[in-house]
Write an enzyme that holds these catalytic residues in place. Structure first.
Site, PDB file in Angstrom:
ATOM      1  N   ASP A 145       0.693  -8.362 -22.568  1.00 48.50           N
ATOM      2  CA  ASP A 145       0.188  -6.775 -22.103  1.00 48.50           C
ATOM      3  C   ASP A 145      -0.886  -6.679 -23.146  1.00 48.50           C
ATOM      4  O   ASP A 145      -1.134  -6.985 -24.363  1.00 48.50           O
ATOM      5  CB  ASP A 145       1.265  -5.864 -22.355  1.00 48.50           C
ATOM      6  CG  ASP A 145       2.480  -6.226 -21.192  1.00 48.50           C
ATOM      7  OD1 ASP A 145       2.167  -6.829 -20.397  1.00 48.50           O
ATOM      8  OD2 ASP A 145       3.537  -5.510 -21.533  1.00 48.50           O
ATOM      9  N   ARG A 146      -1.713  -5.641 -22.645  1.00 47.38           N
ATOM     10  CA  ARG A 146      -2.870  -5.111 -23.308  1.00 47.38           C
ATOM     11  C   ARG A 146      -2.590  -4.754 -24.693  1.00 47.38           C
ATOM     12  O   ARG A 146      -3.360  -5.048 -25.519  1.00 47.38           O
ATOM     13  CB  ARG A 146      -3.736  -4.146 -22.503  1.00 47.38           C
ATOM     14  CG  ARG A 146      -4.986  -3.396 -22.986  1.00 47.38           C
ATOM     15  CD  ARG A 146      -5.714  -2.673 -22.033  1.00 47.38           C
ATOM     16  NE  ARG A 146      -6.987  -2.124 -22.613  1.00 47.38           N
ATOM     17  CZ  ARG A 146      -7.811  -1.369 -22.068  1.00 47.38           C
ATOM     18  NH1 ARG A 146      -7.348  -1.114 -20.813  1.00 47.38           N
ATOM     19  NH2 ARG A 146      -8.873  -0.952 -22.521  1.00 47.38           N
TER      20      ARG A 146
END
Length: 357
Positions: free
Chosen positions: A163-164
């Site tokens: 995830d970012r």
């Protein structure tokens, strides 16, 4: 390029030729995959060229799913290169622009390189850098790789994603064979993936626990979110992980997690469902958008036992200054009975059930 990053030493073969030679990094692909990566043209068109004999391998007729090997010469139709130059719309615009940039020195830096295993590279991805480009963000690890290795015959490709806002170990394959082998190992659960996370509240178990849910992607208030469902719910997929406490406080706890399955947002969704969301999680907890997410990919162990590790860049009272020992899965891990979800402390007599809904 700094000493922390891999040198661009991948084999190069100009794609603008009617008879490209298959490089070592491309070996093992199906012919259609090779053509799509080289030409970026519609699959139906490429399939038709192969079926009608306009594409040949080493002068002989071939099939779309024939495997190309290093050193093979692939003959293309005389108009293929011109069509490829005119038809690159299938690539996301940031990747397309990155690939057109022939000066790696002008590209944003790659994350620090933690280690390599042949054509498999392990990067320490910082929080805030997406794995792939998307709506609202053009910069990503993928676009940076495309810029740094724009002349490579096989563009290094992330094996999986983080995830970012999740930091830590992220594997990149610099050859098709390495990509295929690593993704097979992940699907077959032959790699060890461990994380550390600060969670809200006091984790109630002193020992390592098995956590089990069934997760399904649903729409919640207009946004997609992984939700816990019953074991017999349509499209529900089993999610399993092991959780071990490292530091337990009244307001927050530091836990170590070993994934046993690989579901989207699995750690965040499971811990939130138990009432212990990851600190800073705006999607599954009470964090505000833009706040730091205290989730870090700590360790990845390849099937041959080579390990890549990195400590999170957390500071102050949240800092983790030493690498915890790996969580031992054990050969006699007991599975909970079929319909039950929750937390299962592991004891000498197997898993004992302790539901925390």
């Amino acid at each position: 390029m700094s000493d922390d990053n891999p040198p661009p030493t991948l084999a190069v073969d100009s794609p603008a030729t009617e008879c490209p030679v298959v490089q070592e990094t491309e070996s093992g692909q199906k012919l259609l995959q090779f053509l799509q990566r080289r030409l970026n043209l519609p699959q139906a068109m490429l399939h038709r060229w192969v079926r009608t004999g306009q594409v040949r391998i080493n002068g002989g007729r071939c099939k779309p799913f024939s495997r190309v090997q290093a050193g093979d010469t692939v003959r293309l139709p005389p108009f293929a290169i011109r069509m490829s130059a005119q038809c690159d719309s299938a690539l996301p615009e940031p990747v397309r622009e990155a690939r057109s940039d022939k000066d790696p020195a002008s590209a944003p830096p790659l994350p620090p390189l933690v280690g390599t295993s042949g054509y498999l590279w392990a990067f320490d991805k910082p929080a805030g850098l997406p794995t792939h480009p998307g709506t609202g963000h053009e910069d990503s690890l993928t676009t940076r790789l495309a810029q740094h290795f724009s002349e490579a015959s096989f563009m290094p490709t992330p094996v999986h994603r983080l995830d970012r806002e999740t930091s830590g170990i992220l594997l990149v394959a610099a050859s098709y064979a390495a990509l295929d082998e690593a993704q097979r190992a992940l699907r077959g659960q032959h790699m060890v993936k461990e994380y550390v996370a600060w969670i809200t509240g006091r984790w109630p178990h002193e020992e390592t626990c098995l956590v089990r849910h069934f997760l399904r992607k649903d729409s919640v208030r207009g946004f997609e979110k992984m939700c816990a469902v019953s074991a017999d719910a349509p499209e529900g997929k089993e999610a399993l992980c092991l959780v071990r406490p490292i530091q337990v406080e009244d307001g927050a706890s530091l836990v170590q997690i070993r994934l046993l399955t690989g579901r989207t947002h699995q750690i965040r969704a499971q811990l939130s469902n138990l009432g212990y969301p990851v600190l800073g999680d705006a999607k599954y907890g009470t964090g505000r958008p833009g706040t730091a997410l205290y989730l870090h990919a700590l360790r990845m162990v390849l099937p041959e036992s080579q390990a890549f590790t990195s400590l999170p860049a957390w500071t102050g009272q949240r800092a983790l200054r030493s690498l915890p020992e790996p969580i031992d899965c054990g050969a006699t891990l007991a599975s909970p009975s079929a319909p039950q979800c929750g937390v299962f402390p592991l004891g000498d007599d197997g898993a004992t059930i302790s539901l925390l809904h």
